[in-house]
Design an enzyme around this catalytic site. Sequence first.
Site, PDB file in Angstrom:
ATOM      1  N   ALA A  49      41.818   9.518  61.629  1.00  0.00           N
ATOM      2  CA  ALA A  49      41.418   9.049  60.301  1.00  0.00           C
ATOM      3  C   ALA A  49      42.362   9.567  59.223  1.00  0.00           C
ATOM      4  O   ALA A  49      42.825   8.802  58.361  1.00  0.00           O
ATOM      5  CB  ALA A  49      39.979   9.484  60.002  1.00  0.00           C
ATOM      6  N   GLU A  50      42.681  10.852  59.259  1.00  0.00           N
ATOM      7  CA  GLU A  50      43.555  11.413  58.223  1.00  0.00           C
ATOM      8  C   GLU A  50      44.963  10.846  58.330  1.00  0.00           C
ATOM      9  O   GLU A  50      45.628  10.619  57.320  1.00  0.00           O
ATOM     10  CB  GLU A  50      43.578  12.933  58.275  1.00  0.00           C
ATOM     11  CG  GLU A  50      44.364  13.512  57.125  1.00  0.00           C
ATOM     12  CD  GLU A  50      43.932  14.899  56.701  1.00  0.00           C
ATOM     13  OE1 GLU A  50      44.584  15.433  55.784  1.00  0.00           O
ATOM     14  OE2 GLU A  50      42.958  15.445  57.254  1.00  0.00           O
ATOM     15  N   THR A  51      45.414  10.598  59.530  1.00  0.00           N
ATOM     16  CA  THR A  51      46.729   9.998  59.709  1.00  0.00           C
ATOM     17  C   THR A  51      46.779   8.621  59.056  1.00  0.00           C
ATOM     18  O   THR A  51      47.694   8.318  58.273  1.00  0.00           O
ATOM     19  CB  THR A  51      47.069   9.890  61.208  1.00  0.00           C
ATOM     20  OG1 THR A  51      47.091  11.214  61.764  1.00  0.00           O
ATOM     21  CG2 THR A  51      48.403   9.197  61.435  1.00  0.00           C
ATOM     22  N   SER A  54      46.357   8.833  55.191  1.00  0.00           N
ATOM     23  CA  SER A  54      47.543   9.426  54.569  1.00  0.00           C
ATOM     24  C   SER A  54      48.702   8.441  54.527  1.00  0.00           C
ATOM     25  O   SER A  54      49.440   8.373  53.541  1.00  0.00           O
ATOM     26  CB  SER A  54      47.956  10.688  55.322  1.00  0.00           C
ATOM     27  OG  SER A  54      46.982  11.687  55.182  1.00  0.00           O
TER      28      SER A  54
END
Length: 127
Positions: A49-51, A54
């Site tokens: 999710a953060e990848t 971002s």
Amino acid sequence: MNGLHGALAERMGIQITEATPERIVATMPVDGNTQPYGLLHGGASCVLAETLGSVGAVLHGATVDRPFAVGVDINATHHKAVRSGVVTGVATPVHRGRTMVTYEIVITDDDGDRACTARLTCLLRGA
């Protein structure tokens, strides 16, 4: 396209297949990203999710002269256990401003069932 996501995502097998400020899509294998009971690790879902969020933040930031994104908040709800196969994450913007962006990331299993819903907020910074 995969040079955008960094060493951790690469080590976890994340493959970005689509990347625009409006939609980022990637896959990640379950194998190698499990917790001791053989289920997809919740932290692995958060890395996916953060990848994705971002990458979207950086792509949007480039359009407003703020090409650096710093994550300031992430949360995830794990809906369903996944034991095998590949999960797919799709990030779409909730808010894209000049200094802050928020993406919703939906992670599904091979059957298309939602396994996780996450939200990432990033601060955009200039050069």
